[in-house]
Design a protein around this motif. Structure first.
Motif, PDB file in Angstrom:
ATOM      1  N   ASN A  43       0.847  -1.194   0.000  1.00  0.00           N
ATOM      2  CA  ASN A  43       0.000   0.000   0.000  1.00  0.00           C
ATOM      3  C   ASN A  43       0.879   1.240   0.000  1.00  0.00           C
ATOM      4  O   ASN A  43       1.711   1.417   0.885  1.00  0.00           O
ATOM      5  CB  ASN A  43      -0.880   0.027   1.252  1.00  0.00           C
ATOM      6  CG  ASN A  43      -1.940   1.120   1.193  1.00  0.00           C
ATOM      7  OD1 ASN A  43      -2.950   0.967   0.496  1.00  0.00           O
ATOM      8  ND2 ASN A  43      -1.712   2.216   1.889  1.00  0.00           N
ATOM      9  N   GLU A  83      -7.356   7.245  12.209  1.00  0.00           N
ATOM     10  CA  GLU A  83      -8.131   7.957  11.185  1.00  0.00           C
ATOM     11  C   GLU A  83      -9.576   8.181  11.594  1.00  0.00           C
ATOM     12  O   GLU A  83     -10.477   8.231  10.755  1.00  0.00           O
ATOM     13  CB  GLU A  83      -8.007   7.203   9.858  1.00  0.00           C
ATOM     14  CG  GLU A  83      -6.568   7.246   9.354  1.00  0.00           C
ATOM     15  CD  GLU A  83      -6.326   6.513   8.047  1.00  0.00           C
ATOM     16  OE1 GLU A  83      -7.219   5.773   7.584  1.00  0.00           O
ATOM     17  OE2 GLU A  83      -5.219   6.683   7.490  1.00  0.00           O
ATOM     18  N   ASN A 134      -1.259   0.948  -5.485  1.00  0.00           N
ATOM     19  CA  ASN A 134      -1.875   2.274  -5.349  1.00  0.00           C
ATOM     20  C   ASN A 134      -0.798   3.290  -4.979  1.00  0.00           C
ATOM     21  O   ASN A 134      -0.296   3.315  -3.870  1.00  0.00           O
ATOM     22  CB  ASN A 134      -3.020   2.258  -4.333  1.00  0.00           C
ATOM     23  CG  ASN A 134      -2.591   1.849  -2.945  1.00  0.00           C
ATOM     24  OD1 ASN A 134      -1.649   1.078  -2.784  1.00  0.00           O
ATOM     25  ND2 ASN A 134      -3.261   2.373  -1.935  1.00  0.00           N
TER      26      ASN A 134
HETATM   27  C1  GAL Z   1      -3.982   6.814   2.162  1.00  0.00           C
HETATM   28  C2  GAL Z   1      -3.828   5.392   2.649  1.00  0.00           C
HETATM   29  C3  GAL Z   1      -5.066   4.900   3.366  1.00  0.00           C
HETATM   30  C4  GAL Z   1      -5.549   5.952   4.319  1.00  0.00           C
HETATM   31  C5  GAL Z   1      -5.834   7.219   3.572  1.00  0.00           C
HETATM   32  C6  GAL Z   1      -6.390   8.328   4.428  1.00  0.00           C
HETATM   33  O1  GAL Z   1      -2.749   7.442   2.123  1.00  0.00           O
HETATM   34  O2  GAL Z   1      -3.543   4.511   1.585  1.00  0.00           O
HETATM   35  O3  GAL Z   1      -4.754   3.721   4.052  1.00  0.00           O
HETATM   36  O4  GAL Z   1      -4.597   6.148   5.308  1.00  0.00           O
HETATM   37  O5  GAL Z   1      -4.643   7.677   2.998  1.00  0.00           O
HETATM   38  O6  GAL Z   1      -6.622   9.497   3.688  1.00  0.00           O
END
Ligand code: GAL
Length: 634
Positions: free
Chosen positions: A144, A364, A244
């Motif tokens: 990721n 988050e 991604n």
């Molecule tokens: C991305 C990440 C996700 C989540 C998201 C929050 O950078 O792949 O897992 O953290 O941001 O905006």
């Protein structure tokens, strides 16, 4: 025609199993067809070393698949569980201060650690064996967001050992390395590869050639880490392999990683990016506070279409406020729809919102999802459902070929970070400025890697800041019979970060030599004859090439020989647009004047308009409301 569909990111391990079925039904009834799962679930898949618990994942995949959803399964290697550290205490990435980064968040591994890489191969083999031919698994995401949280560069003992090997392979002898890097300067010469450290913690700046070698090495480590998982999965599945990528992440060469994968995807957080990833005026940041910068998303759509060799997705789309920027406003109503349509107009095969339900726990908890933590609809859900209904009209399809090519080179970004020679010389910012100028003219842009052998599809080629000119690019340029704009700082470094002699840009057929360069502090500009100005960076040119634009004191600012142009500085936004309008005209391309904040994109069948502005705008005979999207058959 490419199929285009919506989806969502989901974490079954975050919710009681009794909720899964209803979640899946609600996703399907909103018109979502893709669901990504699993990318952070290692501690639940293997709670103790070798103690596998895949049954819950079997059940989650079944529930989702039975609801008609296609599953993207993530490999969980971005979040090694705590026990992994007991097995490999030296697997952590180290920061530039030499400190190991700790457990307690994510991405705490060093790309160079062979023991961790073997653990990744092991878990991915187990997943591939079990799910590689599973009827509900339609794609794989590997790891990721490589590079997220500044993790590409690691100054660990594992990285140091691997870097020494890399140097030995590249330079063959310490003498050759000393020559290539210019180590006679300050008595930095080495007798053996094992004396070479990583370029951190030096008393003053390290040799830029040493830093550049470390940047190339670090990028190669990401490529090798990714390839290890690709090799495992290729023989176990026919489903596409995806990574991604991120917004404004240039620390590794995405084109090389992408060459091993089937689809490129990226994570689009327009409002977060405006807040913390874009250099812009306060007025610009206020105006686009709830919409995001009008060009940031499309720039990455075009970039990742190139990285994916035509096949690309948005794997994560912001649906509401995020949690991670300094300030986190909510999108204007309509933006979660606009962003998705802008991606589809640029040829995205899928757009997945991040995430299904907002998590009321851990890091988050203030990041919006399509559902609130209490499972009520969040505002993004109705917009996603609207896009799903609109997609069913069969509007979208292949994106139109670009009229202009913008050359994008990761190594140039490393070169200018290594030796900026001026605090405001930033490669991403320069490319963003060139892209913005092209889009303000209503053009469709393709982003193109620097080793492209054939530039003939694009009547206009724009290549600012290309630090090193490769042989293939020079050949392609010499065969290109359209209009090209190079500079500033094009061909200004050798691969080993030295100034080439003959001096740059050394373009065949163009008698222009950069005799002196200057970087300028904010607010200082060099005015041009007839209006406009250069800022940040100015070059003094010698030579007989025809001057198309001059500074007010008569120095050449834009010179040319036939269609080949060299720009001796960084133009302000309006000047960049004006220059590119003239060049597009010379290339036979029709341009438009897009109203502020309005952008357009053509597909093979339709023209799309997007209003990023906070007020209604009249454009091409229609009124676009704020956050408005419109389309018309071509
Ligand atoms: C991305 C990440 C996700 C989540 C998201 C929050 O950078 O792949 O897992 O953290 O941001 O905006």
């Amino acid at each position: 025609m490419t199929e285009q569909a919506l989806g969502v990111c989901y974490y079954p391990e975050h919710w009681p199993e009794e909720m899964w079925d209803e979640d899946a039904q609600r996703m399907a009834s909103a018109g979502l067809t893709w669901v990504r799962i699993g990318e952070f679930a290692w501690s639940r898949l293997e709670p103790a070393p070798g103690g596998l618990e895949f049954d819950w994942l079997d059940r989650a995949i079944d529930v989702l698949g039975r609801a008609g959803l296609r599953v993207v399964l993530g490999t969980p290697t971005a979040t090694p569980p705590r026990w992994m550290l007991d097995r490999h205490p030296d697997m952590l990435a180290h920061d530039a201060e030499g400190r190991p980064r700790r457990f307690g968040a994510r991405r705490h591994y060093c790309f160079s650690h062979e023991g961790y890489r073997a653990e990744c191969r092991r878990i991915v083999t187990l997943l591939g064996d079990r799910y590689g031919r599973h009827p509900h698994i339609h794609a794989w995401q590997i790891d990721n967001e490589y590079g997220c949280h500044d993790t590409t560069l690691s100054y660990s003992p594992a990285a140091r050992a691997a870097f020494r090997d890399w140097c030995a392979r590249r330079y063959q002898s310490p003498e050759a390395l000393n020559r290539a890097w210019g180590n006679v300067f300050w008595s930095m010469e080495y007798d053996e590869f094992d004396q070479i450290d990583l370029p951190n913690l030096t008393v003053t700046e390290p040799n830029p050639a040493h830093v550049m070698a470390f940047r190339r090495f670090s990028s190669d480590q990401v490529v090798a880490f990714n390839r290890a998982q690709v090799d495992v999965l290729r023989v176990r599945t026919d489903a596409p392999l995806i990574h991604n990528y991120m917004g404004r992440e240039l620390a590794f060469d995405h084109f090389t990683v992408g060459a091993d994968l089937d689809v490129a995807s990226w994570d689009s957080y327009p409002i977060g990016f405006l807040s913390d990833r874009i250099a812009a005026t306060t007025a610009h940041k206020r105006r686009y506070l709830r919409q995001g910068d009008p060009d940031m998303q499309a720039l990455h759509h075009d970039l990742y279409r190139a990285v994916g060799r035509g096949r690309w997705w948005v794997m994560e789309q912001q649906p509401g406020p995020v949690n991670w920027a300094p300030h986190n406003p909510a999108p204007l109503p309509g933006m979660a729809r606009l962003w998705a349509w802008e991606a589809f107009a640029h040829g995205a095969e899928a757009v997945l919102y991040f995430r299904w339900r907002q998590a009321p726990f851990a890091q988050e908890q203030h990041h919006a999802g399509l559902l609130r933590p209490d499972s009520a609809d969040a505002p993004g859900l109705a917009e996603a459902a609207q896009v799903a209904r609109e997609l069913a009209e069969g509007l979208a399809g292949a994106t139109a070929p670009g009229q202009a090519a913008l050359i994008w080179d990761y190594a140039a970004a490393w070169a200018w970070e290594t030796q900026p020679q001026g605090a405001d010389f930033d490669y991403f910012r320069l490319l963003h400025a060139a892209y913005r100028a092209l889009r303000r003219l209503g053009l469709n842009v393709d982003i193109v890697p620097p080793d492209t052998a054939d530039l003939s599809p694009w009547p206009l080629v724009v290549a600012p800041g290309l630090a090193t000119l490769s042989g293939p690019f020079l050949t392609a340029l010499s065969r290109h019979d359209g209009v090209a704009l190079l500079g500033p700082r094009t061909g200004a470094k050798t691969e080993e970060m030295a100034i080439p002699v003959p001096l740059p840009p050394a373009l065949p057929g163009l008698d222009a030599t950069v005799a002196l360069v200057e970087s300028l502090p904010p607010g200082v500009t060099v005015p041009l004859e007839g209006g406009g100005a250069l800022a940040h960076w100015v070059e003094r040119l010698e030579g007989t090439a025809e001057a198309v634009r001059r500074t007010e004191d008569g120095a050449p600012a834009l010179v040319r020989a036939g269609g080949l142009h060299y720009l001796a500085g960084w133009p302000d936004d309006d000047t960049f647009r004006d220059i590119l309008r003239d060049l597009a005209g010379a290339a036979g391309i029709e341009t438009a004047e897009m109203p502020e904040g309005v952008r357009r994109r053509d597909t093979a069948t339709h023209r799309f308009w997007f209003n990023y502005g906070p007020e209604p705008v009249d454009c091409d005979g229609r009124t676009l409301p704020p956050a408005g999207v419109a389309w018309e058959a071509l």
